[in-house]
Design an enzyme around this catalytic site. Structure first.
Site, PDB file in Angstrom:
ATOM      1  N   HIS A 121       0.914  -1.151  -0.050  1.00 47.03           N
ATOM      2  CA  HIS A 121      -0.165  -0.100   0.137  1.00 47.03           C
ATOM      3  C   HIS A 121       0.980   1.208   0.013  1.00 47.03           C
ATOM      4  O   HIS A 121       2.087   1.215   0.410  1.00 47.03           O
ATOM      5  CB  HIS A 121      -0.869  -0.116   1.237  1.00 47.03           C
ATOM      6  N   ASP A 198       3.306  -3.961   7.930  1.00 43.65           N
ATOM      7  CA  ASP A 198       1.878  -3.253   7.894  1.00 43.65           C
ATOM      8  C   ASP A 198       0.746  -4.543   7.941  1.00 43.65           C
ATOM      9  O   ASP A 198       0.526  -5.506   7.100  1.00 43.65           O
ATOM     10  CB  ASP A 198       1.538  -2.603   6.338  1.00 43.65           C
ATOM     11  N   GLN A 201      -4.501  -5.277   7.121  1.00 44.16           N
ATOM     12  CA  GLN A 201      -5.332  -6.511   6.353  1.00 44.16           C
ATOM     13  C   GLN A 201      -5.346  -7.911   7.030  1.00 44.16           C
ATOM     14  O   GLN A 201      -5.885  -8.652   6.717  1.00 44.16           O
ATOM     15  CB  GLN A 201      -5.117  -6.434   5.025  1.00 44.16           C
ATOM     16  N   CYS A 363      -4.808   2.424  -3.835  1.00 44.53           N
ATOM     17  CA  CYS A 363      -3.410   2.973  -3.067  1.00 44.53           C
ATOM     18  C   CYS A 363      -2.201   2.068  -3.288  1.00 44.53           C
ATOM     19  O   CYS A 363      -1.395   1.976  -2.544  1.00 44.53           O
ATOM     20  CB  CYS A 363      -3.748   3.190  -1.769  1.00 44.53           C
TER      21      CYS A 363
END
Length: 408
Positions: A121, A198, A201, A363
């Site tokens: 992302h 990250d 998700q 994104c």
């Protein structure tokens, strides 16, 4: 799980869109909010709205207790070692930026390397690009396999003694790829590098144990896990957070302010300048309780059934291309294109049927280039979605295809 009972907990699912029952297939962008979360935040504003860490009056004490209770809940949810390792942020993006600025300024020198990859992302690419520019460092990209996965051999090949930071997503928001974070962390540490993940998700959909993964930093957002917008979490190992400087300054994060300088308070508050997101922390606490009541194993299994069913049905539609790994190797989302139909037109057509999907570059423009597409459509699933909704989605895809193939 009793899906129909769960659906009753989400008031928005009773809404109609364009005269049709809402079918919400955009959880990867933001999840819907159960009534328990809404009520918990309402209770805060109605019964004990006050600032935290400041007043000694009853409301202030009650608000502070609720705010810190949520932090302890997050610590347990991801199995962090200490509550001091849980930093409140505005979201995943803010958390990653904190690491890129603070850790980056601490450890990156000219000529060093930061390892990333094309599936990220923008929130997990742009901060590292800017760090590389500031410090004269180099971005090194781990190549993707043909199915959108990452091979461990490629991870090893991308790293060297110059590698100082590895930034990688746990689950791709486009491909649904689930990366082997534990193995990647091991390789990073073998090279003396830090790993920042990250997890936006991943955390809502599967069990995440930051100690078992042995990650140095892990970021995620409340609004993707049934909680409110405007709040996120940065997990960081305490020994690293201790060494890092804050990047925002003001009230609450100080120890003592002199005329010409200041000192910082203890972890984690030294990274939380100003009045924090109190109601949002209360909502996040309630969201975690809701997820725990259902069970992450149950959630993961339900999503697995949904995505595999949808994958099979979509694969039968001629001219429909699915991006990413096989159905049994992906998280609960499918990104796709329908030949001859722009994704925005497709999303508009589905919206006319009450079906919400995402369309655009998600994104993730470097990944769009890898996919050889300027944009795509994405359907993502969660605990409140059903097989019947997927059937309606497939039927609407067929209708859309028929409409756009008609020669006027």
């Amino acid at each position: 799980m009793d899906i129909q009972k769960i659906r009753q907990d989400f008031p928005i699912l009773g809404e109609q869109v364009n005269g049709k029952d809402l079918i919400y297939l955009d959880t990867s962008a933001t999840s819907q909010t159960p009534l328990k979360v809404i009520e918990a935040m309402n209770d805060y504003y109605r019964e004990y709205n006050s600032n935290v860490h400041r007043g000694v009056h009853t409301l202030g004490t009650k608000a502070t207790d609720a705010y810190e209770k949520a932090r302890m809940k997050v610590r347990s949810f991801i199995n962090a070692k200490r509550f001091e390792e849980i930093v409140y942020t505005r979201g995943t993006t803010a958390a990653i930026n904190l690491v890129a600025r603070s850790l980056g300024d601490l450890v990156i020198q000219e000529g060093d390397e930061i390892v990333v990859n094309e599936m990220e992302h923008h929130a997990n690419i742009v901060p590292w690009q800017e760090l590389a520019k500031r410090k004269g460092a180099k971005l090194v990209f781990i190549p993707l396999e043909e199915d959108g996965t990452i091979a461990l051999d490629s991870v090893k090949a991308a790293m060297s003694d110059k590698t100082k930071i590895v930034a990688i997503t746990h689950v791709s928001n486009v491909l649904g790829t689930i990366n082997d974070i534990k193995s990647i962390a091991e390789v990073a540490h073998e090279h003396g590098a830090y790993i920042s993940v990250d997890g936006a998700q991943a955390v809502p959909h599967m069990k995440v144990d930051v100690q078992d993964l042995d990650v140095d930093f892990y970021a995620f957002s409340g609004h993707k896990m049934l909680g409110p917008t405007g709040i996120g979490i940065l997990y960081g190992k305490a020994e690293l957070l201790d060494k890092m400087e804050p990047i925002e300054y003001g009230g609450d994060m100080i120890d003592y302010v002199y005329k010409t300088e200041a000192t910082w308070t203890d972890l984690p508050v030294k990274f939380e300048a100003g009045t924090p997101m109190i109601a949002e922390a209360v909502g996040l606490n309630a969201a975690i309780d809701y997820i725990n009541e259902i069970g992450l194993d149950n959630i993961y299994q339900h999503e697995k059934e949904l995505v595999q069913y949808a994958y099979d049905k979509m694969s039968e539609i001629e001219g429909l291309e699915i991006y990413g790994p096989a159905k049994d190797k992906r998280a609960g989302l499918i990104t796709f294109n329908l030949k001859g139909v722009h994704p925005h037109d497709l999303a508009t057509a589905l919206d006319s049927e009450g079906i919400a999907v995402r369309a655009g570059h998600h994104c993730a423009q470097p990944l769009m280039k890898w996919c050889e597409a300027s944009s795509t459509a994405r359907a993502s699933f969660y605990i409140y979605n059903t097989i019947e909704e997927i059937d309606q989605f497939i039927e609407s895809l067929e209708k859309t295809k028929e409409f756009f193939s008609y020669e006027f």
